[in-house]
Design an enzyme around this catalytic site. Structure first.
Site, mmCIF file in Angstrom:
data_model
loop_
_atom_site.group_PDB
_atom_site.id
_atom_site.type_symbol
_atom_site.label_atom_id
_atom_site.label_comp_id
_atom_site.label_asym_id
_atom_site.label_seq_id
_atom_site.Cartn_x
_atom_site.Cartn_y
_atom_site.Cartn_z
ATOM 1 N N GLU A 1 0.842 -1.206 0.000
ATOM 2 C CA GLU A 1 0.000 0.000 0.000
ATOM 3 C C GLU A 1 0.873 1.250 0.000
ATOM 4 O OE1 GLU A 1 -2.522 1.786 -0.130
ATOM 5 O OE2 GLU A 1 -4.365 0.679 0.266
ATOM 6 N N ARG B 1 -7.408 1.237 13.183
ATOM 7 C CA ARG B 1 -6.037 1.566 12.777
ATOM 8 C C ARG B 1 -6.096 2.641 11.701
ATOM 9 N NH1 ARG B 1 -4.808 -0.392 7.717
ATOM 10 N NH2 ARG B 1 -5.900 -2.255 6.982
ATOM 11 N N ASN C 1 -5.293 3.924 8.078
ATOM 12 C CA ASN C 1 -5.138 3.243 6.795
ATOM 13 C C ASN C 1 -4.386 4.133 5.809
ATOM 14 O OD1 ASN C 1 -5.481 0.958 5.159
ATOM 15 N ND2 ASN C 1 -7.292 1.817 4.185
ATOM 16 N N GLU D 1 -12.559 -4.847 9.759
ATOM 17 C CA GLU D 1 -13.310 -4.530 8.537
ATOM 18 C C GLU D 1 -14.787 -4.886 8.661
ATOM 19 O OE1 GLU D 1 -11.331 -5.920 5.004
ATOM 20 O OE2 GLU D 1 -9.344 -5.488 5.822
ATOM 21 N N ASN E 1 -10.400 4.865 2.307
ATOM 22 C CA ASN E 1 -9.258 4.859 1.393
ATOM 23 C C ASN E 1 -9.138 6.219 0.716
ATOM 24 O OD1 ASN E 1 -7.425 2.473 0.987
ATOM 25 N ND2 ASN E 1 -9.400 1.402 1.050
ATOM 26 N N ASP F 1 -10.198 1.273 -4.000
ATOM 27 C CA ASP F 1 -9.159 1.302 -2.975
ATOM 28 C C ASP F 1 -8.409 2.631 -3.087
ATOM 29 O OD1 ASP F 1 -6.909 0.522 -1.219
ATOM 30 O OD2 ASP F 1 -7.697 -1.496 -1.418
#
Length: 295
Positions: A23, A107, A109, A128, A154, A202
């Protein structure tokens, strides 16, 4: 979402990283390096695409992104527990802030630095499942929330003119646009939507023509959206779980794309978790901005 013909860009692997969840690619033009992270096998990766030299630096907890600062050896990282300075040369870590100390199941991202040096980032439920995530703006001194009640956040990414911010509700399949006023996001408006048959939206990147390149988790592609939200082109990626993209190279005309191997059968998806490069036929990206105030 309309379905135009797939554009004949060729995505080639540039690093067989095999990341669990690759990522957050960001191009550091000062060093000619691509930085990215592996969220769930926690590490910061650095790649010199010209020579192929690369390094993996383990970190002690899950990490969603790194943001450049005016010191090339220091990044600000979105760790599970909060924003922290990370020195690349020796791995030293210094806390900055924890956005949600009351939500231990969350958390950080994805994240992005805007033209004014502000950091826009999202949090999410690490499992999730729960809509406990939110989007924040951090200007180096003040932390402000601008959207809540999301399972998986995202983006974000800021437009070329600095007037719009794009942010994704991945579970809902929707990319939203916020008008920016002095760097502060306004109410969200729907920009584009992906149907489940082409995966979930995403990470993303904006190019110099103000088009938005969105990666498809579970869709094996990147879609380029025009500023009006229409589909301009589709680029196939030889991995199913495509996570985020960033422009890099000397002329910012190469699109680097990360992917994830988690949950994939290597026999069916042998390139899962690798990093890819796409030559964009002269379409240029925007330079990465430096995070202000949190150096």
């Amino acid at each position: 979402m309309t379905n135009p013909a797939v554009h004949p860009h060729q995505a080639r692997p540039v690093l067989e990283a095999g990341c669990e969840v690759g990522e957050g690619p960001v191009w550091d033009a000062r060093r000619g390096e691509l930085l990215f992270v592996d969220i769930k096998n926690p590490a910061v990766w650095r790649l010199d695409p010209e020579s192929g030299r690369h390094a993996r630096q383990p970190v002690p907890e899950r990490i969603g992104f790194v943001a450049l600062t005016d010191d090339p050896d220091v990044v600000v990282a979105g760790f599970k527990s909060g924003l922290k300075r990370l020195r690349l040369s020796d791995g030293a870590i210094e806390p900055i802030l924890s956005p949600e100390p009351d939500r231990p199941g969350n958390r950080i991202n994805d994240g992005h630095v805007g033209p004014d040096g502000s950091l826009y980032f999202g949090t999410m439920d690490d499992g999730e499942a729960e809509p406990s995530g939110a989007f924040y703006r951090y200007d180096g001194s003040e932390l402000a929330v601008f959207q809540e009640g999301i399972v998986v956040t995202n983006g974000p990414a800021v437009s070329a003119d600095g007037q719009s911010l794009y942010a994704t509700d991945t579970k809902a399949g929707t990319i939203f646009r916020h008008v920016l006023t002095d760097g502060r996001p306004g109410e969200r408006q729907r920009f584009a939507h992906l149907t489940p048959d082409v995966g979930h939206p995403d990470g993303m990147a904006v190019d110099a023509q103000d088009h938005v390149w969105v990666c498809h988790w579970g869709g094996g592609r990147v879609t380029r959206f025009a500023p009006d939200g229409s589909v301009e082109r589709i680029v196939e990626i030889p991995a199913a779980q495509v996570t985020k993209c960033a422009f890099g190279g000397p002329d910012l005309a190469t699109l680097y794309v990360t992917s994830a191997a988690i949950g994939r059968d290597r026999a069916e998806d042998p390139a899962a978790g690798h990093v890819f490069a796409v030559d964009t036929d002269g379409i240029r990206g925007l330079p990465a901005h430096l995070l202000g105030g949190a150096r």
